[in-house]
Structure formats: C-alpha cells, structure tokens
Design an enzyme around this catalytic site. Structure first.
Site, PDB file in Angstrom:
ATOM      1  N   ILE A  44       0.883  -1.162   0.000  1.00  0.00           N
ATOM      2  CA  ILE A  44       0.000   0.000   0.000  1.00  0.00           C
ATOM      3  C   ILE A  44       0.925   1.218   0.000  1.00  0.00           C
ATOM      4  O   ILE A  44       1.859   1.297   0.808  1.00  0.00           O
ATOM      5  CB  ILE A  44      -0.946   0.002   1.219  1.00  0.00           C
ATOM      6  CG1 ILE A  44      -1.820   1.266   1.250  1.00  0.00           C
ATOM      7  CG2 ILE A  44      -0.209  -0.155   2.525  1.00  0.00           C
ATOM      8  CD1 ILE A  44      -2.873   1.239   2.362  1.00  0.00           C
ATOM      9  N   SER A  45       0.738   2.129  -0.950  1.00  0.00           N
ATOM     10  CA  SER A  45       1.644   3.267  -1.098  1.00  0.00           C
ATOM     11  C   SER A  45       1.632   4.159   0.141  1.00  0.00           C
ATOM     12  O   SER A  45       0.651   4.212   0.883  1.00  0.00           O
ATOM     13  CB  SER A  45       1.244   4.100  -2.319  1.00  0.00           C
ATOM     14  OG  SER A  45       1.344   3.351  -3.503  1.00  0.00           O
ATOM     15  N   GLN A  46       2.742   4.873   0.347  1.00  0.00           N
ATOM     16  CA  GLN A  46       2.805   5.796   1.472  1.00  0.00           C
ATOM     17  C   GLN A  46       1.728   6.862   1.317  1.00  0.00           C
ATOM     18  O   GLN A  46       1.367   7.239   0.191  1.00  0.00           O
ATOM     19  CB  GLN A  46       4.187   6.437   1.558  1.00  0.00           C
ATOM     20  CG  GLN A  46       4.483   7.435   0.460  1.00  0.00           C
ATOM     21  CD  GLN A  46       5.851   8.058   0.556  1.00  0.00           C
ATOM     22  OE1 GLN A  46       6.672   7.893  -0.315  1.00  0.00           O
ATOM     23  NE2 GLN A  46       6.097   8.796   1.631  1.00  0.00           N
TER      24      GLN A  46
END
Length: 205
Positions: free
Chosen positions: A51-53
């Site tokens: 999950i992207s930052q």
C-alpha cells in the site's frame, strides 16, 4: 497524518486532504502490519505488493485535479486504499487488479466501508477497460517503462493520466500526461519508487 505528513510537504488540494482524513487507512492494511498503517512509508499487503505511502497517494490524487464529476480508472488496486480515496473525489471509479486474491480482499473492504461508486475488476490493467472508456482521469499505481498504449487511447480529451515511469528496480519519475485536442503533453514530477506494472505494454510477469 494530514497535519504531519501531507500539509508540510506541499499537498494543498482541500478536497484531497479531506478525502485522506475520511478514508480509514488502517482498514486496508493486514493485521500483521496494522501498527504501521499511518506511517509515512509503503506497507506490505501480501503477494509482493504494498500500500503506497500516504504522501504518494495524496500527491497522485492531487495531480489528477478531480472536481467530483469524473469517471476514473485506477490500474493496480492493491489493497483498495487509493481507490477509496479516488472514490471520495470522483463520481465513478473503476480499479483493475491482476492478482485475484488482492482484488477480492480490496472489494470486500470497499464494500464494508460503503464505497458504492468503486468497482473492482480482475484483469490486466495495462489494457485498461475499453468497455467503460473514455476516462477523465487515469492513475497507475505501479511503475511502467512507458505509458501503456491502451491507457493513452482510453484517456478522454481534456483528461489527465498519472504514472510512475522508469525501470522496475530503480527509482522512477512520477509522470503526468495530459490529452488536449487529441494531442498529448508530458510533465515530469517527483522521484518515486513503485512495484513494477506487469502486463501487456509494461514489464513481463
């Protein structure tokens, strides 16, 4: 998260900041990594994906310049978090994930949270979704060596496409593509690092 990570780093779009406040990021992170849900870094979600930052989610969402009436395509559903944020910003979101297990988990989470305007599709996101095109905005949540041709074709006139461009194992450049009167213009943004986009017109699986 918004106060400490996003606003100090230049995210200014009030609608994006509100969306980031409303979507419960921890619901999209596996139990084993729940303590890191709000950290300013990518978090593993299984099957070699992340999950992207939060900052990158906000930055890419802001780059699309959404007003609320758009039809959006996301390539690379992952956990479903980015799709949920886009669902707060647009009228309709289609998100494509090649890994059925991740797509199923994301779809369940989105349904539980009442994200009724987000549709999850299992497939090769590099091909887009021609049956629902054109799209006012396209967000690619994985790195590609170049913009997949099908995604270019499915971008509406006046539309915006955001994609990390670069080699799969290296740092990429967040790239913004705009289509105006049938012509494409490209703008390079910040450096970033995403998992590789797998499929037709991208990297081999």
């Amino acid at each position: 998260m918004v106060r400490r990570q996003l606003e100090p780093r230049g995210v200014r779009d009030a609608r994006v900041l509100d969306a980031m406040r409303r979507v419960p990021r921890d619901r999209f992170v596996p139990e084993a990594h729940r303590a890191d849900a709000w950290a300013d870094r990518p978090v593993p979600i299984g099957r070699g994906q992340t999950i992207s930052q939060p900052f990158m989610v906000a930055l890419m969402s802001e780059a699309l310049g959404l007003h609320g009436s758009e039809r959006v395509l996301e390539v690379g559903t992952g956990s479903g978090y980015q799709a949920a944020v886009l669902g707060e910003l647009a009228a309709e979101v289609f998100t494509v994930e090649r890994i059925a297990e991740l797509a199923g988990t994301a779809a369940r989470t989105l349904e539980e949270l009442g994200c009724a305007n987000v549709t999850v599709v299992v497939g090769d996101g590099c091909r887009g979704l021609s049956e629902h095109a054109p799209f006012d905005a396209i967000l690619v949540a994985a790195a590609a060596p170049s913009v997949p041709p099908a995604l270019r074709e499915q971008l509406a006139d006046g539309g915006v496409l955001v994609v990390p461009i670069g080699e799969s194992a290296a740092v990429q450049v967040l790239t913004i593509v705009r289509r105006t009167a049938g012509r494409f213009t490209t703008e390079e943004g910040t450096g970033c690092r995403f998992v590789p986009l797998i499929g037709e017109g991208a990297f081999d699986g």
